[in-house]
Write an enzyme that holds these catalytic residues in place. Sequence first.
Site, PDB file in Angstrom:
ATOM      1  N   LYS A  69     102.020  -6.625  78.480  1.00 44.22           N
ATOM      2  CA  LYS A  69     100.952  -6.304  77.593  1.00 44.22           C
ATOM      3  C   LYS A  69     100.318  -7.653  77.028  1.00 44.22           C
ATOM      4  CE  LYS A  69     103.122  -3.002  75.153  1.00 44.22           C
ATOM      5  NZ  LYS A  69     104.367  -3.246  75.967  1.00 44.22           N
ATOM      6  N   THR A  70     101.323  -8.354  76.537  1.00 45.30           N
ATOM      7  CA  THR A  70     100.771  -9.616  75.804  1.00 45.30           C
ATOM      8  C   THR A  70     100.274 -10.468  76.664  1.00 45.30           C
ATOM      9  OG1 THR A  70     102.595  -9.214  73.981  1.00 45.30           O
ATOM     10  CG2 THR A  70     101.614 -11.447  74.329  1.00 45.30           C
ATOM     11  N   ASP A 114     100.229  -6.304  68.475  1.00 45.41           N
ATOM     12  CA  ASP A 114     101.287  -5.794  69.038  1.00 45.41           C
ATOM     13  C   ASP A 114     101.601  -4.669  68.047  1.00 45.41           C
ATOM     14  OD1 ASP A 114     102.713  -5.117  70.914  1.00 45.41           O
ATOM     15  OD2 ASP A 114     104.066  -7.024  70.817  1.00 45.41           O
ATOM     16  N   THR A 163     104.050   0.550  72.557  1.00 46.53           N
ATOM     17  CA  THR A 163     104.735   1.347  73.394  1.00 46.53           C
ATOM     18  C   THR A 163     104.993   2.930  73.306  1.00 46.53           C
ATOM     19  OG1 THR A 163     106.673   0.673  72.040  1.00 46.53           O
ATOM     20  CG2 THR A 163     106.417  -0.572  73.657  1.00 46.53           C
ATOM     21  N   ARG A 222     110.013  -8.480  82.672  1.00 46.98           N
ATOM     22  CA  ARG A 222     110.923  -9.281  81.765  1.00 46.98           C
ATOM     23  C   ARG A 222     112.649  -9.450  82.032  1.00 46.98           C
ATOM     24  NH1 ARG A 222     109.612  -7.477  76.078  1.00 46.98           N
ATOM     25  NH2 ARG A 222     108.072  -8.885  76.261  1.00 46.98           N
TER      26      ARG A 222
END
Length: 345
Positions: A69-70, A114, A163, A222
């Site tokens: 997302k970032t 975020d 999330t 990740r």
Amino acid sequence: MDKNKTSLMSPSLQDDDKMEDTILRPTAFSGFMGQEKVKDNLKVFINSAKKRSEALDHVFLSAPPGLGKTTLAGIIASEMGVPIRYTSAPVLDKPKDLAGILTNLGENSVFFIDEIHRLKPALEEMLYIAMEDFELDWVVGQGPSARTMRVPLSPFTLIGATTKAGGVSAPLYSRFGITVRLDFYTPEELKLIIGRNEKIMGVEFTPDAATMLSKASRGTPRIANRLIKRLRDFAVNEDKKIIDKDLLSKALKRLEINENGLEAQDINILKNIIYHYGGGPVGAETLSISIGESIDTLEDFYEPYLIQCGYLKRTPRGRVVTQAAYKLIGSSFSGGDDENNRFLF
């Protein structure tokens, strides 16, 4: 211990991820592997906004942790050719914190928040007018002499990431013009990511090892990147320049991760439901106590992947394991009673 913060297989950002994340993070769509439908649509929206010389519509990004997302927010800003300001909702404590950022945004720039589901109600209300009219309501003075004034803002794009999409209020959600949901990555997509990042990190995988690693990464870039770092350590320790399937298998076994990305606690969850609760249903609170994890860790980290793999189901009455889970436990446990059962990789 909260394993969502410490587990090697946790998708949540950890302290030792930050430097590598910065190095590995792509800055253009060409380097962002997977999520093809999302990318194709965003390219259209960005191209249209640039041709109109306007700010891109506000973007709502929802996805489990670790899916990019970032990174995607940074790519949007880069493709628009504008600066981006990063923050997170827990950091924004008072209205003046948010006002300070909004009044200093450049024209058509991107503002990324975020964990936007954790934004305080007072700050949410400030955002409504800012997002719709590019103005800010500000109270001047105190008591009877207090008055409200409108402060003009430069047009900007708010990108809100979360999330927990269900935790965002309906009024705030309705103000986003573009909504994006990122899905877990396929092994084929993760293999492309591994191929890109292994070069940056100075390691090399054989094709079959890269395929195996992609299947063990829980559909999350990740986690794949974190495993590459640990596998690099094993390769250096054994003076090997190339990571093959044998080295990968030995390393995963020592890290207590099986070829499908399941770790011991995943198996422990399924084992508890089967042996202690007859396969379910069992409530989240009861299960979390049984396995020694918080409900948030259970629901945000372990359950999504177990459900995705087809080992677990959420029902109105509670958690229930599937036939696939019985098969997995039957082939992965030895011995008779609960005390002697042990996970085998």
